[in-house]
Design an enzyme around this catalytic site. Structure first.
Site, mmCIF file in Angstrom:
data_model
loop_
_atom_site.group_PDB
_atom_site.id
_atom_site.type_symbol
_atom_site.label_atom_id
_atom_site.label_comp_id
_atom_site.label_asym_id
_atom_site.label_seq_id
_atom_site.Cartn_x
_atom_site.Cartn_y
_atom_site.Cartn_z
ATOM 1 C CD GLU A 1 41.163 -14.955 24.236
ATOM 2 O OE1 GLU A 1 40.294 -14.140 23.890
ATOM 3 O OE2 GLU A 1 42.024 -15.409 23.467
ATOM 4 C CG HIS B 1 46.692 -7.236 22.787
ATOM 5 N ND1 HIS B 1 47.552 -7.764 23.718
ATOM 6 C CD2 HIS B 1 45.761 -8.180 22.567
ATOM 7 C CE1 HIS B 1 47.149 -8.980 24.032
ATOM 8 N NE2 HIS B 1 46.056 -9.255 23.346
ATOM 9 N NE ARG C 1 42.335 -8.089 24.421
ATOM 10 C CZ ARG C 1 42.138 -8.656 23.258
ATOM 11 N NH1 ARG C 1 41.777 -7.932 22.228
ATOM 12 N NH2 ARG C 1 42.296 -9.940 23.098
ATOM 13 C CG HIS D 1 44.876 -5.932 19.158
ATOM 14 N ND1 HIS D 1 45.678 -6.742 18.405
ATOM 15 C CD2 HIS D 1 43.886 -6.725 19.643
ATOM 16 C CE1 HIS D 1 45.211 -7.983 18.432
ATOM 17 N NE2 HIS D 1 44.111 -7.983 19.163
ATOM 18 N NE ARG E 1 38.509 -7.069 19.778
ATOM 19 C CZ ARG E 1 39.367 -8.054 19.482
ATOM 20 N NH1 ARG E 1 38.939 -9.158 18.890
ATOM 21 N NH2 ARG E 1 40.642 -7.944 19.752
HETATM 22 C C1 LIG Z 1 47.595 -10.152 15.939
HETATM 23 C C2 LIG Z 1 46.100 -10.204 15.998
HETATM 24 C C3 LIG Z 1 45.474 -11.161 16.788
HETATM 25 C C4 LIG Z 1 44.086 -11.216 16.854
HETATM 26 N N1 LIG Z 1 43.487 -12.201 17.576
HETATM 27 C C5 LIG Z 1 42.131 -12.330 17.528
HETATM 28 C C6 LIG Z 1 41.487 -13.418 18.149
HETATM 29 O O1 LIG Z 1 42.123 -14.266 18.760
HETATM 30 N N2 LIG Z 1 40.136 -13.493 18.061
HETATM 31 C C7 LIG Z 1 39.388 -12.570 17.386
HETATM 32 O O2 LIG Z 1 38.162 -12.698 17.336
HETATM 33 N N3 LIG Z 1 39.985 -11.542 16.783
HETATM 34 C C8 LIG Z 1 41.324 -11.400 16.830
HETATM 35 N N4 LIG Z 1 41.920 -10.353 16.200
HETATM 36 C C9 LIG Z 1 41.091 -9.442 15.424
HETATM 37 C C10 LIG Z 1 40.652 -10.156 14.156
HETATM 38 O O3 LIG Z 1 41.695 -10.935 13.662
HETATM 39 C C11 LIG Z 1 40.236 -9.179 13.099
HETATM 40 O O4 LIG Z 1 39.342 -8.236 13.621
HETATM 41 C C12 LIG Z 1 39.540 -9.920 11.967
HETATM 42 O O5 LIG Z 1 40.348 -10.964 11.501
HETATM 43 C C13 LIG Z 1 39.240 -8.934 10.877
HETATM 44 O O6 LIG Z 1 38.799 -9.633 9.755
HETATM 45 P P1 LIG Z 1 38.421 -8.809 8.478
HETATM 46 O O7 LIG Z 1 38.097 -9.794 7.418
HETATM 47 O O8 LIG Z 1 37.428 -7.764 8.824
HETATM 48 O O9 LIG Z 1 39.770 -7.995 8.108
HETATM 49 P P2 LIG Z 1 41.180 -8.550 7.604
HETATM 50 O O10 LIG Z 1 41.391 -9.944 7.974
HETATM 51 O O11 LIG Z 1 42.189 -7.572 8.023
HETATM 52 O O12 LIG Z 1 41.034 -8.467 6.018
HETATM 53 C C14 LIG Z 1 40.900 -7.232 5.349
HETATM 54 C C15 LIG Z 1 41.071 -7.468 3.859
HETATM 55 O O13 LIG Z 1 40.736 -6.305 3.130
HETATM 56 C C16 LIG Z 1 41.721 -6.054 2.132
HETATM 57 N N5 LIG Z 1 41.684 -4.625 1.817
HETATM 58 C C17 LIG Z 1 41.804 -3.580 2.665
HETATM 59 N N6 LIG Z 1 41.670 -2.430 1.999
HETATM 60 C C18 LIG Z 1 41.460 -2.747 0.695
HETATM 61 C C19 LIG Z 1 41.254 -1.996 -0.489
HETATM 62 N N7 LIG Z 1 41.250 -0.656 -0.513
HETATM 63 N N8 LIG Z 1 41.062 -2.650 -1.646
HETATM 64 C C20 LIG Z 1 41.096 -3.998 -1.687
HETATM 65 N N9 LIG Z 1 41.299 -4.769 -0.593
HETATM 66 C C21 LIG Z 1 41.466 -4.145 0.585
HETATM 67 C C22 LIG Z 1 42.995 -6.537 2.788
HETATM 68 O O14 LIG Z 1 44.025 -6.732 1.860
HETATM 69 C C23 LIG Z 1 42.490 -7.809 3.466
HETATM 70 O O15 LIG Z 1 42.433 -8.871 2.521
HETATM 71 C C24 LIG Z 1 43.308 -10.278 16.133
HETATM 72 C C25 LIG Z 1 43.940 -9.313 15.354
HETATM 73 C C26 LIG Z 1 45.324 -9.263 15.273
HETATM 74 C C27 LIG Z 1 45.964 -8.224 14.434
#
Ligand SMILES: Cc1cc2nc3c(=O)[nH]c(=O)nc-3n(C[C@H](O)[C@H](O)[C@H](O)COP(=O)(O)OP(=O)(O)OC[C@H]3O[C@@H](n4cnc5c(N)ncnc54)[C@H](O)[C@@H]3O)c2cc1C
Length: 513
Positions: free
Chosen positions: A111, A227, A273, A334, A369
């Site tokens: 990547e 992105h 990026r 993103h 990042r």
């Molecule tokens: C399209 C896309 C592609 C990506 N590709 C990559 C990749 O290839 N590799 C990589 O490393 N990263 C990638 N990323 C980034 C990565 O996916 C995210 O940074 C990571 O998944 C975040 O995980 P998380 O658990 O912190 O948040 P999330 O997976 O967003 O989960 C957050 C959770 O918190 C809950 N929540 C939020 N606020 C509240 C509240 N007030 N009360 C209760 N629940 C709440 C939500 O409902 C959700 O369940 C990508 C992101 C996107 C959008």
């Protein structure tokens, strides 16, 4: 029972992985505002970075991460990230995540800004979905209690020690209190700040608002990654066209078919990026178009359909066969690099309050990042939260090193004009226009002032949309004001009125209430 050892807010990779580790150490409650699988994680395509190949090393991964971070990475945190990465990948394999393999070995792809192929993926371009489904299955079959449709609204703190959380039952509208020893915010990012974004609807900056209102420090919010390549089709929400598409040989062309990236960077299509996103904007301006294209038609069709089945299918469903024609793309918001400031054990400045995942700012990303380091960051630092809480005997204020930080409070904002009423669409348009990929003082001041005025006029929230709008307004203010204060360009933050980096700004901007 409303008393737990651990309450975890969020059920993306950060919430689920942390909960699975915590269940061996006490009682666990997950609170999540939608269904368990509503999150950004399930949309992640590219994969997870880790130095697991013979030709790779944590040192090389360290160098690439530091280079992407443009002078603002916390080197200690990055060392931890790259050194602990291989063991955390083993954890995921043990939880059952089916990473793609070639000849019995985990397959690795390239990547942008990585010096070697080191990205693990699953289901081709469906890595996040496989992780989310695998971990949520494990959680569902465990004793972990999960409250879905439950939105955290306030962190309960007494004498600078966390005591629990208030949450809204989105189905009934009632508010309930849950008490705990350790509260872990795993609430994800804030991509919904911007009109064009790749994020799920849940990404509304709730963790930032919850933590800020509780007195926690918020750092580096001016660094928001755009992105370069989200699908740009009329009426279709921007769907990510993963960096891995260019990693496998995809070429960016403007609408006249000209391959422009070599004009902007020696790394051409695989430049960082922020460089690619700005180059695309310039090229869109030059050609008077709202898009450019990615061309993969020179790749064998089976490579496209097996390596990117998800992207191939999504485009086909919208009338585009990408083995035969180009893919229309444009940049979109993103990833939030900054967040709730933590030390290398995931601790915030409030005793018992931890943050992990996209809502946290551990310091590993600095000003930008490196692709596929975010899910890795989740694994490494969530594990460390569990190690830390296992050893804690009495809850005491954590040690957070000051680093090179300057502390600020939000300004009051001055505005005399009549404003449109606050709404999600008005906010997203404002941030996209004035706090987007290319920023300047005038736009940032306008955004900060309008958001401050909106915050004063917002009624007391009562349901999920109104809480989310409140959280977006506050998070948007923090992003706008941090971007206004940083009078330089660095990493993902680009100011047309200060187009160069400045050594005097090799420091972090942190806000507390
Ligand atoms: C399209 C896309 C592609 C990506 N590709 C990559 C990749 O290839 N590799 C990589 O490393 N990263 C990638 N990323 C980034 C990565 O996916 C995210 O940074 C990571 O998944 C975040 O995980 P998380 O658990 O912190 O948040 P999330 O997976 O967003 O989960 C957050 C959770 O918190 C809950 N929540 C939020 N606020 C509240 C509240 N007030 N009360 C209760 N629940 C709440 C939500 O409902 C959700 O369940 C990508 C992101 C996107 C959008």
């Amino acid at each position: 029972m409303n008393q737990y050892d651990y309450i975890i807010v969020g059920s993306g990779i950060a919430g689920l992985y942390t909960a699975l580790l915590a269940k061996g150490q006490g009682t666990v409650l997950i609170i999540t505002k939608g269904s368990i699988d509503d999150c950004n994680t399930k949309h992640a395509q590219g994969g997870i970075a880790a130095a697991i190949s013979k030709n790779d090393s944590p040192e090389l991964h360290f160098k690439d991460t530091i280079a992407a971070g443009d002078g603002l990475c916390d080197e200690e945190a990055v060392r931890i990230l790259v050194n602990e990465a291989p063991d955390r990948i083993t954890d995921l394999v043990n939880f059952g995540v089916p990473f793609d393999t070639i000849d019995g070995e985990i397959a690795l792809t390239m990547e942008a800004a990585h010096s070697i192929p080191r990205i693990l993926h699953a289901g081709g371009d469906a890595t996040g979905e496989h992780i989310e489904v695998t971990l949520s299955k494990q959680v569902r079959s465990s004793k972990i209690r999960v409250l879905e449709e439950c939105l955290a609204t306030e962190v309960l703190v007494e004498k600078k020690i966390v005591k629990g959380i208030k949450a809204l039952d989105c189905r009934t509208g009632s508010i309930e209190e849950f008490r705990c020893r350790y509260l872990i915010l795993a609430t994800g990012g804030a991509g919904q700040l911007f009109k064009f974004n790749t994020n799920s609807d849940i990404a509304t900056g709730d963790g930032i608002a919850l933590a800020y209102n509780a007195g926690a420090e918020i750092a580096d919010l001016e660094f928001f990654q755009f992105h370069p390549t989200a699908l740009r089709l009329p009426g279709v929400t921007p769907f990510l066209i993963s960096e891995a598409v260019r990693g496998e040989g995809g070429i960016l062309r403007n609408i006249d078919g000209y391959r422009f990236m070599p004009d902007y960077s020696s790394e051409a299509d695989l430049a960082p990026r922020d460089v690619v996103a700005r180059s695309i904007l310039y090229e869109m301006e030059k050609t008077g178009s709202d898009r450019v294209c990615i061309d993969v038609t020179h790749l064998p069709p089976h490579v496209i359909t097996t390596r990117f089945p998800h992207i191939y299918r999504f485009c086909l469903d919208h009338g585009r066969d990408i083995t035969k024609g180009t893919i229309a793309v444009a940049p979109a918001a993103h990833y939030m690099m900054g967040g709730i400031k933590t030390n290398s054990w995931g601790e915030t400045n409030i005793a018992g309050l931890f943050a992990t995942g996209e809502t946290a700012c551990t310091g590993v990303h600095g000003a930008n990042r490196l692709a596929s380091n975010s899910m890795l960051e989740v694994l490494v630092f969530s594990k460390r939260i569990m190690e830390k809480t296992r050893k804690i005997t009495a809850i005491e204020p954590p040690i957070i090193s000051e680093g090179a930080e300057i502390h600020y409070s939000l300004s009051q904002g001055e505005i005399s004009e009549v404003l449109p009423p606050p709404s999600l669409s008005a906010l997203q348009q404002l941030l996209w226009d004035d706090v987007g990929i290319i920023r300047n003082k005038e736009g940032l001041t306008k955004s900060a002032d309008i958001l401050a005025a909106w915050q004063r006029s917002l009624p007391q929230p009562t349901d999920r949309p109104s809480y989310e709008l409140n959280n977006l307004v506050l998070t948007g203010r923090l992003v706008s004001e941090a971007a206004l204060i940083r009078e330089e360009s660095r990493g993902a933050h680009f100011r047309s009125d200060f187009p160069h980096g400045s050594p005097q700004w090799q420091r972090h901007i942190a806000f507390t209430q």
